[in-house]
Design an enzyme around this catalytic site. Structure first.
Site, PDB file in Angstrom:
ATOM      1  N   SER A   1       0.953  -1.237   0.082  1.00 16.92           N
ATOM      2  CA  SER A   1       0.097  -0.088   0.019  1.00 16.92           C
ATOM      3  C   SER A   1       0.976   1.166   0.075  1.00 16.92           C
ATOM      4  CB  SER A   1      -0.924  -0.062   1.129  1.00 16.92           C
ATOM      5  OG  SER A   1      -1.658   0.973   1.368  1.00 16.92           O
ATOM      6  N   THR A   2       0.931   2.046   1.045  1.00 18.50           N
ATOM      7  CA  THR A   2       1.454   3.333   1.173  1.00 18.50           C
ATOM      8  C   THR A   2       3.027   2.967   0.971  1.00 18.50           C
ATOM      9  OG1 THR A   2      -0.400   4.136   2.460  1.00 18.50           O
ATOM     10  CG2 THR A   2       1.993   5.358   2.317  1.00 18.50           C
TER      11      THR A   2
ATOM     12  N   HIS B   1      -2.441  -1.037  -3.366  1.00 17.93           N
ATOM     13  CA  HIS B   1      -3.513  -0.155  -3.315  1.00 17.93           C
ATOM     14  C   HIS B   1      -3.241   1.329  -4.003  1.00 17.93           C
ATOM     15  CE1 HIS B   1      -4.458  -1.843   0.894  1.00 17.93           C
ATOM     16  NE2 HIS B   1      -4.828  -2.622   0.057  1.00 17.93           N
TER      17      HIS B   1
ATOM     18  N   MET C   1       0.033   1.304   5.468  1.00 16.33           N
ATOM     19  CA  MET C   1      -1.000   1.633   6.404  1.00 16.33           C
ATOM     20  C   MET C   1      -2.158   0.620   6.504  1.00 16.33           C
ATOM     21  SD  MET C   1      -2.474   5.151   5.725  1.00 16.33           S
ATOM     22  CE  MET C   1      -0.690   5.780   5.606  1.00 16.33           C
TER      23      MET C   1
ATOM     24  N   ASP D   1      -4.499  -4.712   5.980  1.00 17.26           N
ATOM     25  CA  ASP D   1      -4.968  -5.460   4.805  1.00 17.26           C
ATOM     26  C   ASP D   1      -3.741  -6.527   4.238  1.00 17.26           C
ATOM     27  OD1 ASP D   1      -6.485  -6.441   2.652  1.00 17.26           O
ATOM     28  OD2 ASP D   1      -5.396  -4.964   1.141  1.00 17.26           O
TER      29      ASP D   1
END
Length: 491
Positions: free
Chosen positions: A173-174, A200, A290, A293
């Site tokens: 993600s991030t 993401h 973050m 998930d």
């Protein structure tokens, strides 16, 4: 250039806004300062001003427009990341100019996150709240954390399959784009496994991300489709707003996300399908990001004998998803980003990994696949299909599940069984949910309660208030159910 100082309030995180539009800066300032932990310490109109203010103000987070007079946002990102690496969130409305893909360039120069202006300006209250929460977490990522992780307690290892894996799955993600590019670039061009990736990413930026990953890694990278068959030597990225699953014949199954899903594509969807169809013949990797998930899905892979790896804290932009996996005991190995490629090359051949190839193994005491170590969830619903769905979903995720269609039996069930969580349908035909919860509390039970229902969000929140619980979830998103149950039952 605008700088603010304050002697009477000292919020935790310092934010610099960079945008040539005074209206945009004002709207963004008001939006960010909804949360008292965010303090806008300065506003810049050009890239030159941004660099000067980063040097002077040392912000924890920078929001950056790309299209500005003079030095634009791209050059400013490059200079800031070279001189004083700081989390930078690009908030811009144009994706290209003069044939240049601005999103691609922003990712390659170090931007941590890309947000379309439409996602902030004119967005609804719920979207704004989620945006601000995300900015707080990104700002927190820019603050040095001197506290080390607690040492892992010794625990017996879980048996790992010695079969040769057939697929590598990676979730991020991030901070994921650069981490993924670095990891893929460290793998040999003849890496013997196909690679499935869930990142993401806002739909507006997806094509730029795929092209960036292809160029930066040197591997063939493409978007997965319903016609995709995983082939050795190729990298497949889950498309936006589609859940990617793996069939036993190594073909892709794409489904739309469940209603009200906040994260799609979901790493958990990929990992759970790999655990179910491939068992121990797979490798799962969870990188920076973050939230949580992927943690539950990685845990399921671990229990099925797959090798599981997470990126270590020091090399993560945001140690959220990997931390959640470590806390669950889902990570067989915790490895710095620079070393994951070598590990995956060795692991792709199957067999044991020992000696110099072994990595730090965290505590796995919570992963031991025995009944006494499993969290127990009581599901109360008068609909047989809902009970069956919850039982199958949570069982696959490693929980022990007790189901009841008669709410009058809840108190007796709790007296006979040690339960970690009650999942409750608030719209029961024979008993009000609030009365049921009150009965539980009057019998001394402090077991947390999660309301789980198909009713509209406003009514669900009203029922949660009546039941004096802050935990409520709409039915439909099974991955979110697993994540929420995992979070509420975590020690």
């Amino acid at each position: 250039m605008k700088v603010e100082c304050s002697s009477h309030r000292m919020p935790k995180f310092r934010v610099l806004i960079v945008d040539d539009s005074s209206l945009s800066r004002e709207v963004l300032r008001r939006t960010l300062e909804i949360d008292s932990t965010l303090w806008v310490v300065g506003e810049a109109k050009t890239g030159e001003e941004a660099i000067t203010m980063v040097r002077a103000l040392k912000p924890d987070l920078v929001t950056m427009d790309l299209n500005m007079p003079g030095m634009g946002g791209l050059k400013a990102i490059e200079v800031v990341m070279r001189e004083r690496p700081t989390p930078i969130v690009v908030i811009s409305e144009r994706s290209s100019t003069s044939g240049v893909d601005l999103n691609y360039e922003a990712i390659s120069r170090g931007a941590l996150e890309l947000v379309p202006k439409s996602g902030v300006f004119g967005a609804g209250d719920d979207d704004l709240r989620r945006f601000v929460e995300r900015m707080v977490m990104l700002a927190e990522a820019g603050v040095a954390d001197e506290k080390p992780l607690p040492p892992a307690a010794p625990a017996p290892p879980i048996p790992v399959s010695t079969e040769t894996p057939v697929l590598l799955g990676i979730g991020a993600s991030t901070g994921g784009p650069k981490a993924l590019a670095k990891l893929l670039a460290s793998l040999p061009r003849d890496y013997p496994l196909p690679i499935a990736i869930v990142q993401h990413m806002a739909e507006d930026f997806f094509d730029s991300f795929v092209r960036f990953l292809r160029d930066a890694s040197g591997h063939p990278v493409e978007q997965a489709t319903a016609a995709t068959r995983f082939e050795v030597g190729k990298v497949y990225v889950a498309p936006p707003r589609q859940e990617m699953f793996v069939r036993e014949n190594l073909t892709v199954k794409l489904l739309p996300p469940p209603p009200n899903s906040l994260i799609s594509p979901s790493v958990d969807s990929l990992f759970f399908s790999m655990a179910t169809t491939l068992k121990g013949r797979s490798i799962g990797v969870l990188l920076t990001g973050m939230g949580d998930d992927g943690a539950q899905g990685l845990l399921r892979m671990r229990r099925m004998g797959a090798r599981t790896v997470v990126q270590d804290k020091a090399s993560c932009a945001v140690f959220g998803m990997p931390k959640a996996a470590v806390e669950l005991g889902a990570a067989e190995h915790v490895i710095p980003l620079n070393d994951i490629g070598a590990f995956l090359t060795r692991a792709s051949k199957g067999g044991a990994i020992t000696g110099n190839n072994a990595a730090y193994v965290p505590s796995l005491s919570r992963v031991a696949d025995t009944t006494k170590d499993r969290k127990v969830v009581l599901v109360v619903d008068d609909q047989a299909t809902a009970l069956e769905l919850a039982k199958n979903t949570l069982n696959r995720a490693g929980f022990e599940v007790i189901t009841l269609d008669n709410p009058m039996l809840v108190a007796r069930t709790l007296r006979k069984n040690s339960v970690d969580l009650v999942v409750l349908e608030p719209e029961l035909k024979t008993m009000k949910a609030s009365a049921l919860v009150q009965t539980l509390r009057s019998h001394g039970s402090n077991t947390p309660v999660l309301l789980w229902s198909s009713i509209d969000s406003a009514t669900l929140q009203s029922r949660a208030k009546e039941c004096q619980t802050s935990h409520a979830l709409r039915k439909g998103d099974t991955a979110e159910l697993i994540r929420t149950v995992g979070r509420l039952t975590r020690n």
